[in-house]
Design an enzyme around this catalytic site. Structure first.
Site, PDB file in Angstrom:
ATOM      1  N   HIS A 112       3.966 -15.874   2.937  1.00  0.00           N
ATOM      2  CA  HIS A 112       4.836 -15.039   3.753  1.00  0.00           C
ATOM      3  C   HIS A 112       5.163 -15.865   4.993  1.00  0.00           C
ATOM      4  O   HIS A 112       4.278 -16.164   5.796  1.00  0.00           O
ATOM      5  CB  HIS A 112       4.121 -13.742   4.133  1.00  0.00           C
TER       6      HIS A 112
ATOM      7  N   CYS B   9      -2.148  -8.867   5.486  1.00  0.00           N
ATOM      8  CA  CYS B   9      -2.058  -7.618   6.250  1.00  0.00           C
ATOM      9  C   CYS B   9      -2.299  -7.884   7.735  1.00  0.00           C
ATOM     10  O   CYS B   9      -3.353  -8.408   8.109  1.00  0.00           O
ATOM     11  CB  CYS B   9      -3.075  -6.607   5.730  1.00  0.00           C
TER      12      CYS B   9
ATOM     13  N   VAL C 272       0.837  -1.191   0.000  1.00  0.00           N
ATOM     14  CA  VAL C 272       0.000   0.000   0.000  1.00  0.00           C
ATOM     15  C   VAL C 272       0.873   1.243   0.000  1.00  0.00           C
ATOM     16  O   VAL C 272       1.821   1.362   0.772  1.00  0.00           O
ATOM     17  CB  VAL C 272      -0.917   0.006   1.249  1.00  0.00           C
TER      18      VAL C 272
END
Length: 470
Positions: A250, A182, A84
């Site tokens: 991740h 996130c 972002v």
């Protein structure tokens, strides 16, 4: 003709079609995900085929040479992460100059995209004509509202397809990715990101719905569940069963951020590859500081590619032979000041606020802070000027001032090292993080530090008008 001039000439002409309205979603438009033809069959080689289509890109010449030197890099994706306010169009084009062969867009909030015209206008304006050379490209969305996600995707595909002038109805992007990484509290309130991983039934339903209703690959970017790798593997298998075409792993939990980041768990990623790698491509994300790390990660995980976020933010040539054992630890690619100026040149041609990054100058300030972190950490006046810059001229002047500083102190590009990337990774003799220790002692103005998902609160980060705030 310069590289920049070539890029300018290659832009797809922007056409003014109905950018005010989103295509309505009716019950008749939605496929039955329980139908016998579901789930759709996934082409295991779709990612490899996309990379192959763009393999002759002149910007990948160095990459091709590295593939000859290091065979493990062949047919692997070297990926710019979705961040972002940071993986904006100018930055993506800069990374492509230095060997990235796949990029993700910044994370787009689907519900805000469908409900707020101002958000749409600011954060996907180049849907009216993405540059042809910004490919391969995957668009990342966040959210759990199925209709909002589908409406956003159809808007993007309709507008891009129309303006690309495609006669064969081909899709002008290469995939849609769902953010399940996130870790910020805003994601918990919005039911997306890493918190959506902990709502298994909802997440699987969303993926199944998108796969059934969208004519392009649907991938998911995930973290490891707080409960551990065994539960994570079960969930990942359900996502693939639901039709996900790719997983980006991740190798950290949502608690591993900031000073608690730690090293990514490559062994956990290996287990995902062993379990699901024969069905879909798997990308590895985390702890990639240079090409040595890329190669070690690929060897350790067996992944189809490696995604970089923080390191590439500070130094876009991270996928090149620079700062590696082979280069003697020296920086053999352009110095940070040259990288900074190249980015500003691209901002002139592709203003961030017109390329899917509506914060404009704020986005650019963030990049300058990361590129020049080492210099700005000792040049407080320049740092403060950059922090409050409202015009690009201020950022250009900061580059000139730092160049003078480099001349006066005998700066040598080959001795440059990563600085911002290391802020959570260097400990003092007592085992304390040096960044945290220095921060306690300093009262200087600090710029906003985003974690490696770069997913701060939308209301503050985007600086939308009052009527558009979340």
């Amino acid at each position: 003709m310069t590289m920049i001039e070539n890029e300018i000439n290659d832009v797809v002409t922007i056409q003014n079609i109905d950018s005010e309205e989103l295509p309505p979603i009716t019950n008749e438009d939605i496929l039955n995900t329980n139908a016998s033809q579901f789930p759709k069959k996934v082409n295991r080689n779709w990612l490899k085929e996309i990379l192959s289509q763009h393999a002759s890109d002149s910007r990948l010449e160095t990459h091709r040479q590295l593939c000859e030197k290091y065979p493990i890099l062949r047919e692997k994706a070297l990926v710019v992460a979705p961040m972002v306010d940071q993986s904006d169009l100018p930055f993506r084009l800069l990374c492509r100059r230095y060997g990235a062969n796949l990029c993700f867009t910044p994370m787009i909030h689907a519900k805000m995209f469908t409900e707020k015209h101002g958000y749409r206008k600011k954060f996907w304006r180049y849907v009216d004509g993405m540059p042809k050379h910004d490919r391969p490209l995957i668009v990342q969305l966040c959210g759990s509202d199925k209709k909002a996600l589908l409406q956003t995707i159809r808007y993007i595909l309709r507008h891009d397809r129309h303006n690309a002038g495609s006669a064969d109805n081909s899709i002008p992007i290469d995939g849609i990715d769902l953010n399940c990484g996130c870790p910020q509290s805003i994601a918990k309130r919005g039911v997306y990101g890493a918190f959506l991983l902990e709502k298994e039934d909802l997440l699987v339903d969303v993926v199944k719905f998108l796969v059934a209703n969208v004519d392009c690959p649907i991938s998911v970017k995930v973290r490891i569940l707080p409960s551990g790798i065994e539960d994570s593997l079960k969930l990942y298998q359900k996502l693939v069963d639901a039709g996900a075409s790719m997983l980006t792993i991740h190798g950290r939990t949502r608690f591993q951020k900031g000073l608690k980041t730690g090293h990514a768990d490559w062994d956990a990623i290996r287990r995902v590859v062993d379990l699901l790698g024969h069905r879909v491509p798997i990308l590895a994300n985390g702890s990639i500081a240079n090409l040595d790390d890329v190669r070690m990660c690929l060897e350790r995980t067996g992944a189809d590619g490696v995604m970089s976020s923080e390191a590439i933010l500070e130094y876009p040539p991270v996928f090149n032979e620079t700062g590696t054992i082979e280069s003697g630890g020296y920086r053999t690619q352009p110095g940070r000041l040259q990288i900074c100026r190249e980015y500003l040149h691209l901002c002139q041609e592709y203003p961030p606020e017109q390329g899917g990054q509506g914060t404009g100058i704020k986005c650019a300030r963030g990049h300058i802070h990361r590129f020049l972190h080492k210099d700005l950490s000792i040049a407080q006046d320049i740092r403060n000027a950059v922090s409050f810059a409202q015009e690009y001229d201020v950022l250009w002047k900061a580059c000139d001032d730092i160049e003078e500083m480099h001349k006066s102190n005998g700066h040598q590009v080959e001795t440059e090292e990563l600085s911002w990337y290391m802020r959570h990774r260097i400990l003092d003799a007592k085992g304390e993080n040096l960044y945290a220790v220095a921060d306690k002692k300093s009262k200087e103005i600090r710029f906003t530090e985003l974690d490696d998902e770069a997913a701060d609160c939308f209301a503050n980060l985007y600086e939308l008008e009052e009527e558009e705030s979340c």
